[in-house]
Design a protein around this motif. Structure first.
Motif, PDB file in Angstrom:
ATOM      1  N   HIS A   1      44.067  36.704  32.428  1.00 32.43           N
ATOM      2  CA  HIS A   1      44.915  37.355  33.444  1.00 32.43           C
ATOM      3  C   HIS A   1      44.686  38.868  33.448  1.00 32.43           C
ATOM      4  O   HIS A   1      44.526  39.479  34.510  1.00 32.43           O
ATOM      5  N   GLN A   2      44.658  39.486  32.274  1.00 34.82           N
ATOM      6  CA  GLN A   2      44.498  40.941  32.201  1.00 34.82           C
ATOM      7  C   GLN A   2      43.136  41.383  32.703  1.00 34.82           C
ATOM      8  O   GLN A   2      43.027  42.388  33.417  1.00 34.82           O
ATOM      9  N   CYS A   3      42.096  40.652  32.347  1.00 36.11           N
ATOM     10  CA  CYS A   3      40.753  40.991  32.857  1.00 36.11           C
ATOM     11  C   CYS A   3      40.749  40.981  34.380  1.00 36.11           C
ATOM     12  O   CYS A   3      40.244  41.915  35.013  1.00 36.11           O
ATOM     13  N   ILE A   4      41.314  39.939  34.969  1.00 33.38           N
ATOM     14  CA  ILE A   4      41.307  39.815  36.429  1.00 33.38           C
ATOM     15  C   ILE A   4      42.225  40.862  37.060  1.00 33.38           C
ATOM     16  O   ILE A   4      41.910  41.413  38.119  1.00 33.38           O
ATOM     17  N   LYS A   5      43.329  41.181  36.405  1.00 37.31           N
ATOM     18  CA  LYS A   5      44.199  42.260  36.887  1.00 37.31           C
ATOM     19  C   LYS A   5      43.415  43.576  36.945  1.00 37.31           C
ATOM     20  O   LYS A   5      43.522  44.330  37.917  1.00 37.31           O
ATOM     21  N   ASN A   6      42.627  43.856  35.921  1.00 34.62           N
ATOM     22  CA  ASN A   6      41.810  45.071  35.912  1.00 34.62           C
ATOM     23  C   ASN A   6      40.753  45.042  37.004  1.00 34.62           C
ATOM     24  O   ASN A   6      40.538  46.045  37.695  1.00 34.62           O
ATOM     25  N   LEU A   7      40.094  43.896  37.188  1.00 32.22           N
ATOM     26  CA  LEU A   7      39.109  43.778  38.269  1.00 32.22           C
ATOM     27  C   LEU A   7      39.769  44.006  39.624  1.00 32.22           C
ATOM     28  O   LEU A   7      39.224  44.708  40.478  1.00 32.22           O
ATOM     29  N   LYS A   8      40.941  43.407  39.822  1.00 34.28           N
ATOM     30  CA  LYS A   8      41.673  43.541  41.088  1.00 34.28           C
ATOM     31  C   LYS A   8      41.961  45.005  41.394  1.00 34.28           C
ATOM     32  O   LYS A   8      41.779  45.464  42.528  1.00 34.28           O
ATOM     33  N   ALA A   9      42.413  45.757  40.396  1.00 31.54           N
ATOM     34  CA  ALA A   9      42.726  47.176  40.601  1.00 31.54           C
ATOM     35  C   ALA A   9      41.477  47.952  41.009  1.00 31.54           C
ATOM     36  O   ALA A   9      41.529  48.812  41.902  1.00 31.54           O
ATOM     37  N   ILE A  10      40.363  47.657  40.388  1.00 33.86           N
ATOM     38  CA  ILE A  10      39.109  48.350  40.717  1.00 33.86           C
ATOM     39  C   ILE A  10      38.637  47.959  42.106  1.00 33.86           C
ATOM     40  O   ILE A  10      38.228  48.819  42.901  1.00 33.86           O
ATOM     41  N   LEU A  11      38.702  46.673  42.415  1.00 33.57           N
ATOM     42  CA  LEU A  11      38.299  46.220  43.753  1.00 33.57           C
ATOM     43  C   LEU A  11      39.152  46.886  44.828  1.00 33.57           C
ATOM     44  O   LEU A  11      38.625  47.335  45.857  1.00 33.57           O
TER      45      LEU A  11
ATOM     46  N   ASN B   1      39.666  28.631  32.214  1.00 31.16           N
ATOM     47  CA  ASN B   1      39.563  28.083  33.565  1.00 31.16           C
ATOM     48  C   ASN B   1      40.918  27.794  34.197  1.00 31.16           C
ATOM     49  O   ASN B   1      41.066  27.898  35.416  1.00 31.16           O
ATOM     50  N   GLU B   2      41.899  27.418  33.387  1.00 28.22           N
ATOM     51  CA  GLU B   2      43.243  27.163  33.928  1.00 28.22           C
ATOM     52  C   GLU B   2      43.774  28.410  34.625  1.00 28.22           C
ATOM     53  O   GLU B   2      44.375  28.322  35.699  1.00 28.22           O
ATOM     54  N   VAL B   3      43.561  29.556  34.028  1.00 21.12           N
ATOM     55  CA  VAL B   3      44.009  30.820  34.622  1.00 21.12           C
ATOM     56  C   VAL B   3      43.046  31.251  35.725  1.00 21.12           C
ATOM     57  O   VAL B   3      43.465  31.592  36.836  1.00 21.12           O
ATOM     58  N   TYR B   4      41.761  31.239  35.434  1.00 20.53           N
ATOM     59  CA  TYR B   4      40.733  31.688  36.376  1.00 20.53           C
ATOM     60  C   TYR B   4      40.877  30.986  37.721  1.00 20.53           C
ATOM     61  O   TYR B   4      40.769  31.621  38.770  1.00 20.53           O
ATOM     62  N   SER B   5      41.127  29.679  37.712  1.00 22.59           N
ATOM     63  CA  SER B   5      41.158  28.901  38.954  1.00 22.59           C
ATOM     64  C   SER B   5      42.316  29.261  39.865  1.00 22.59           C
ATOM     65  O   SER B   5      42.327  28.866  41.033  1.00 22.59           O
ATOM     66  N   THR B   6      43.291  30.035  39.379  1.00 23.41           N
ATOM     67  CA  THR B   6      44.420  30.432  40.220  1.00 23.41           C
ATOM     68  C   THR B   6      44.101  31.658  41.068  1.00 23.41           C
ATOM     69  O   THR B   6      44.911  32.057  41.901  1.00 23.41           O
ATOM     70  N   TYR B   7      42.947  32.248  40.852  1.00 23.93           N
ATOM     71  CA  TYR B   7      42.534  33.448  41.575  1.00 23.93           C
ATOM     72  C   TYR B   7      41.433  33.115  42.577  1.00 23.93           C
ATOM     73  O   TYR B   7      40.996  31.999  42.682  1.00 23.93           O
ATOM     74  N   TRP B   8      41.003  34.124  43.349  1.00 26.73           N
ATOM     75  CA  TRP B   8      39.811  34.119  44.190  1.00 26.73           C
ATOM     76  C   TRP B   8      39.974  33.458  45.544  1.00 26.73           C
ATOM     77  O   TRP B   8      39.043  33.430  46.308  1.00 26.73           O
TER      78      TRP B   8
ATOM     79  N   VAL C   1      37.500  44.006  30.117  1.00 27.80           N
ATOM     80  CA  VAL C   1      38.089  43.339  28.964  1.00 27.80           C
ATOM     81  C   VAL C   1      39.608  43.390  29.122  1.00 27.80           C
ATOM     82  O   VAL C   1      40.123  44.120  29.976  1.00 27.80           O
ATOM     83  N   PRO C   2      40.364  42.637  28.317  1.00 27.91           N
ATOM     84  CA  PRO C   2      41.820  42.583  28.488  1.00 27.91           C
ATOM     85  C   PRO C   2      42.544  43.811  27.926  1.00 27.91           C
ATOM     86  O   PRO C   2      43.390  43.720  27.054  1.00 27.91           O
ATOM     87  N   MET C   3      42.196  44.954  28.469  1.00 25.98           N
ATOM     88  CA  MET C   3      42.754  46.220  28.013  1.00 25.98           C
ATOM     89  C   MET C   3      43.823  46.696  28.998  1.00 25.98           C
ATOM     90  O   MET C   3      43.657  46.571  30.204  1.00 25.98           O
ATOM     91  N   ASP C   4      44.890  47.243  28.463  1.00 27.66           N
ATOM     92  CA  ASP C   4      45.942  47.836  29.273  1.00 27.66           C
ATOM     93  C   ASP C   4      45.490  49.225  29.726  1.00 27.66           C
ATOM     94  O   ASP C   4      45.048  50.027  28.899  1.00 27.66           O
ATOM     95  N   ALA C   5      45.615  49.508  31.011  1.00 25.89           N
ATOM     96  CA  ALA C   5      45.160  50.793  31.549  1.00 25.89           C
ATOM     97  C   ALA C   5      45.964  51.968  31.003  1.00 25.89           C
ATOM     98  O   ALA C   5      45.424  53.056  30.832  1.00 25.89           O
TER      99      ALA C   5
END
Length: 128
Positions: free
Chosen positions: A55-65, A92-99, A36-40
């Motif tokens: 953005h925050q959700c994906i930032k958190n996923l990135k850190a875990i990955l 989707n506008e944000v999501y599509s900038t990743y991966w 979720v969009p939580m600050d660590a």
């Protein structure tokens, strides 16, 4: 028999103790719990709209990955839950900038309620 190894990083919000792991590594794969969009650092949801939250959700996923030894480019499957499908295009506008160049498979559904009453939660599976 497959072994499984938990992944834990302080660069993403901590899991609830004894409830779940941030991720599990098993058989050359990494299965990441929903983010979720939580600050660590603060342990609180960040301010902002669906785009900031995505953005925050994906930032958190990135850190875990990264703690697991892989990257967003190696993600093969993503699940997205939205509290309101009206947010689909903006997410989707944000999501599509990743991966990377080859986008992972994805499921996106609307649900009645998400943890902490947020508007988005994202989980993923990646190869090591």
């Amino acid at each position: 028999m497959a072994t499984k190894e938990p992944v834990l990083t302080k660069n993403a919000p901590p899991p609830l103790p004894g409830i779940y792991s941030q991720a599990i590594k098993a058989n050359g794969m990494v299965f990441v719990s929903g983010a979720v969009p939580m600050d660590a650092e603060t342990g609180k949801l960040i301010d902002g709209d669906i785009q900031a939250h995505t953005h925050q959700c994906i930032k958190n996923l990135k850190a875990i990955l990264e703690a697991a030894g892989t990257t967003l480019d190696k993600v093969v499957k993503v699940n997205v839950w939205l509290a309101n499908m009206d947010d689909f295009a903006k997410m989707n506008e944000v999501y599509s900038t990743y991966w990377g160049d080859v986008k992972p498979c994805r499921t996106c559904v609307a649900v009645k309620t998400l943890p902490l009453n947020t508007d988005v939660e994202i989980e993923c599976t990646a190869v090591l």
